[in-house]
Design an enzyme around this catalytic site. Structure first.
Site, PDB file in Angstrom:
ATOM      1  N   ARG A 123     -17.105 -32.951  39.582  1.00  0.00           N
ATOM      2  CA  ARG A 123     -18.466 -32.657  38.988  1.00  0.00           C
ATOM      3  C   ARG A 123     -19.247 -31.831  39.562  1.00  0.00           C
ATOM      4  NH1 ARG A 123     -21.836 -38.389  37.892  1.00  0.00           N
ATOM      5  NH2 ARG A 123     -19.377 -38.878  37.376  1.00  0.00           N
ATOM      6  N   HIS A 159     -13.462 -31.876  28.274  1.00  0.00           N
ATOM      7  CA  HIS A 159     -14.331 -32.610  29.262  1.00  0.00           C
ATOM      8  C   HIS A 159     -15.061 -33.839  28.650  1.00  0.00           C
ATOM      9  CE1 HIS A 159     -17.017 -31.963  32.563  1.00  0.00           C
ATOM     10  NE2 HIS A 159     -18.130 -32.407  32.068  1.00  0.00           N
ATOM     11  N   TYR A 185     -29.195 -24.761  17.128  1.00  0.00           N
ATOM     12  CA  TYR A 185     -29.723 -23.544  16.651  1.00  0.00           C
ATOM     13  C   TYR A 185     -29.340 -22.369  17.407  1.00  0.00           C
ATOM     14  CZ  TYR A 185     -33.035 -27.130  14.623  1.00  0.00           C
ATOM     15  OH  TYR A 185     -33.326 -28.174  13.990  1.00  0.00           O
TER      16      TYR A 185
END
Length: 816
Positions: free
Chosen positions: A32, A78, A122
């Site tokens: 991580r 993931h 978007y």
């Protein structure tokens, strides 16, 4: 039932917690938070780049919705929240956070002001051109692969990273027990250092720093402190100062402005502008007129407009020290090296990357060699088949099916199975002389390629030559000029008090009991100067309009001098009591302030005349009483008292002392002595002085600087006031008994409590009594008495109390 019970283990909580936390720590360290030393990527970044590449979402294709890429990464590689994946994707596109963006994005991807990016539905994204170099050769068995979380497909454990991404883009992260802060660097400089290290494996850090001068932040700025950079590159840990790039420009009206064009790395621009504006609003410094953010698509610009005739360099230094215009950056170069977190030096990083690339080229060469050899084997079979074409065709025609034809070719002409398959699959149009020529040319090319590949595998010099050539091509294609300037020394920030202290007029009050305050003129005028907040038994010894840049010297009767810059005095309402001096310097319970003076600077000339009640007097130069560094916590001894009961009775400042000035003392028993100032030597601070008056069981009530044409006013313990001309006391020498200025009575004789000079006949005097009463007198209402008179009774001691002092009344200030 027995089989189930046998699975239960008795373990201590300590063992369970230790084991589980160790597993958790290992997971977040490796999976991580920390980057791999080889490709400089955290797992989520690596998975994003790989998934987008696999999906064909590359720089030479059109943009695709970010949500598609995020969903692809989350579903295949993931298994974490989409927000963390999108956040990582956006960061790789932000050119103010990474030196070489790995993602190109259409739409709002955040800003230096800390604005969040638009939602992933978007925005559109694709890999950048340089990100292609991170993935180049990945399909040539150059890296190791592991199964994904649900064992449905494979993912790479590391990317080929054909440029040194860890140093170029840096990394930051916090894990269990480890944190990392690796700054971005210039790609061209890092590649130059790798190329040098390739030829000089024993290169020192200093030599490598000739190529890698220091960090190269995407936001530019100035890095100060070569020693900190060198320490970081040697040990993995070091500290430097990063400051903004600024310029002071003159504008009309004798004004100037500070123009900021680059700010430190990862500083929030909006917060920086807000902080500078807060300094202006709160008047932390005087001189800032306006703060404007004029940034646009052409670049960053912050303008700090200054007032007329101010110290622009001083204000800039203040902003460097008190805002994020200048920050410190701490290197903490931790990366995963051989599956373990390790703090690494610059050389270790470069060596690890170099070894990784050498290994990668070997693996790629082995892959290419095997592929070329396999093709060579087939080409040789095809050439052989074309040389005996008629027999081959006859054999194929006599066969039952394709498998039989292949087996017959292997048996009859000693072709391999692979060659026989290629021959059987050969199309008729290729049975021409032209094709034979092409095959022979291909065979020659393959032979040359195989020879070159074999040379790479057996000759390290050839391998390094290939690696150097490829690195130089990347450097040539993507090299950019350095953005961050490196300066050897950390600049010393000197800030003048004229910058930090606003130029403002205020009202300051100091009381006899040690209370101190400053108030705005507005607060003072609102209360008409009344209700000063003091207790009944206290009264002001200093009340004046002063400037915040002035200096206050307060003298106590115990020989202590307390210094305070006016701007450090607590700013309170006029009706409030203020602070007590004992809160900071510690006064004795019976210690009182007897005199206070304000000065424009601490470089004044002049002297102080200091006298004690036990008959000592001295002159002290102003420069001998300037405060030390500990003035906030400790008082300064300005008079060494002979006995514990002795006290200072007056301190008078003489701006321009002359030897012919006249000094007058009056004792409690009514003896007056006058002599020239010249008879008093100038002493140091921690001294007692010389004898002022010949005393037996008497004591000095006060000392004043007088002139021949003045009058003095005496007050006795019986409440009598006497006005007397100074000329009544003839000048004589120091240390004498003096002449009597009261008429001695057999019963209840008068004794002098205090006296003062009458400077103006129409200016009132005030008498303070031990009953906390104040009694005002007008000197012009009294006639001058002779030496042997006792004056007129003005105070009823039974009603008002016995007088304890007399002094000119501090009139209400007239504020313009």
């Amino acid at each position: 039932m027995t089989s189930k019970l046998s699975k239960i283990e008795n373990l201590t909580l300590e063992d369970v917690m230790g084991d589980r936390f160790a597993r958790y720590s290992k997971s977040i360290i490796q999976e991580r938070a920390l980057p791999d030393i080889r490709d400089g990527l955290k797992p989520v970044q690596r998975r994003i780049l790989y998934a987008m590449n696999k999906d064909g979402n590359t720089y030479d294709k059109g943009f695709r919705k970010s949500a598609k890429s995020v969903g692809n990464v989350m579903g295949n590689f993931h298994p974490h929240g989409d927000s963390s994946i999108y956040e990582a994707l956006v960061r790789m596109s932000q050119d103010w956070k990474v030196r070489e963006p790995l993602i190109e994005m259409h739409g709002n991807n955040g800003s230096m002001d800390g604005d969040p990016p638009a939602a992933m539905r978007y925005t559109e994204a694709r890999l950048s051109k340089i990100a292609g170099e991170m993935l180049r050769d990945i399909d040539q068995e150059t890296v190791d692969w592991v199964l994904n979380f649900d064992d449905t497909e494979y993912e790479p454990t590391v990317l080929p990273a054909r440029f040194p991404n860890l140093l170029v883009n840096g990394s930051t992260g916090i894990s269990a027990g480890y944190a990392t802060d690796i700054p971005p660097h210039n790609l061209g400089e890092v590649i130059d250092a790798i190329l040098y290290l390739q030829k000089h494996p024993d290169a020192s850090t200093d030599k490598l720093m000739e190529f890698v001068a220091g960090p190269d932040f995407p936001t530019g700025g100035i890095v100060q402190g070569l020693d900190g950079i060198r320490q970081a590159y040697e040990t993995g840990h070091g500290r430097v100062v990063v400051r903004s790039k600024t310029e002071i420009k003159s504008i009309r009206g004798n004004k100037s402005q500070i123009v900021i064009t680059e700010i430190p790395y990862e500083v929030n621009k909006a917060q920086l502008v807000k902080r500078i504006d807060e300094i202006r609003i709160n008047k932390k410094i005087d001189g800032i007129a306006e703060v404007r953010d004029e940034s646009d698509r052409d670049g960053l610009t912050i303008v700090v407009e200054l007032k007329r005739d101010v110290d622009s360099n001083g204000i800039l230094n203040y902003l460097f020290k008190n805002t994020d215009l200048q920050v410190s950056y701490t290197f903490n170069m931790v990366a995963i090296n051989h599956m373990r977190p390790e703090r690494v030096s610059l050389k270790t990083m470069l060596i690890s990357y170099l070894e990784f690339q050498q290994e990668l080229i070997k693996k790629r060469t082995i892959y290419d060699l095997k592929k070329a050899q396999d093709r060579q084997h087939i080409v040789q079979g095809l050439i052989k088949a074309l040389s005996i074409l008629d027999q081959v065709i006859k054999t194929i025609r006599a066969s039952k099916n394709r498998k039989d034809a292949r087996d017959n070719l292997v048996k009859a002409y000693e072709f391999s199975t692979v060659q026989a398959d290629a021959i059987v699959a050969l199309q008729l149009y290729r049975l021409t002389n032209t094709d034979v020529t092409q095959l022979e040319k291909e065979a020659a090319d393959l032979a040359a390629r195989i020879e070159a590949d074999q040379l790479i595998l057996i000759d390290d010099n050839e391998l390094n030559r290939i690696l150097a050539k490829e690195l130089k091509q990347i450097s040539k294609q993507f090299r950019q000029p350095r953005m961050t300037e490196i300066q050897a020394k950390v600049a010393d920030l000197k800030i003048s008090k004229t910058v930090t202290v606003p130029d403002e007029d205020v009202i300051v009050l100091v009381s006899q009991q040690g209370y101190l305050k400053r108030s705005s003129i507005r607060s003072y005028t609102a209360s008409n100067g009344e209700e000063n907040g003091l207790q009944d038994f206290d009264h002001p010894v200093f009340l004046a309009k002063v400037n915040t840049r002035d200096h206050l010297l307060m003298f106590t009767n115990k020989g202590n001098l307390i210094y305070r810059p006016v701007f450090e005095i607590s700013d309170v309402r006029w009706k409030d009591t203020g602070e007590h001096l004992s809160q900071t310097v510690g006064l004795e319970s019976d210690e009182m302030v007897i005199a206070t003076y304000s000065f424009k600077s601490l470089k004044e000339t002049g002297e102080f005349l200091i006298a004690t009640d036990d008959g000592y007097i001295k002159r002290v130069a102003f420069e001998s009483l300037t405060p030390g560094r500990t003035y906030k916590k400790h008082a300064f001894v300005y008079e060494k008292l002979k006995t514990p009961t002795a006290k200072v009775i007056n301190v008078t400042y003489l701006p321009q002392p002359t030897d012919d000035m006249s000094v007058m003392l009056i004792s409690h028993l009514g003896y007056a002595l006058r002599f020239d100032l010249a008879e008093i030597p100038v002493n140091g601070a921690r001294t007692t002085g010389v004898k002022s008056m010949n005393l037996s069981s008497d004591w000095v009530t006060n000392v004043q600087i007088v002139s021949e044409d003045q009058s003095v006013g005496l007050i006795t313990q019986r409440g009598a006031f006497k006005k007397m001309k100074v000329s009544e006391v003839a000048p004589t020498s120091r240390a004498r008994k003096g002449v009597l200025v009261l008429r001695e009575l057999k019963n209840d004789p008068h004794r002098v409590v205090d006296f003062t000079v009458i400077n103006q006949l129409d200016a009132p005097l005030v008498v303070y009594t031990d009953h906390s009463k104040e009694h005002d007198l007008l000197p012009n209402e009294f006639s001058n008495g002779g030496r042997y008179s006792n004056g007129s009774f003005v105070i009823d001691v039974n009603a008002e109390g016995q007088p304890i002092s007399i002094q000119p009344k501090l009139l209400e200030l007239i504020i313009n």
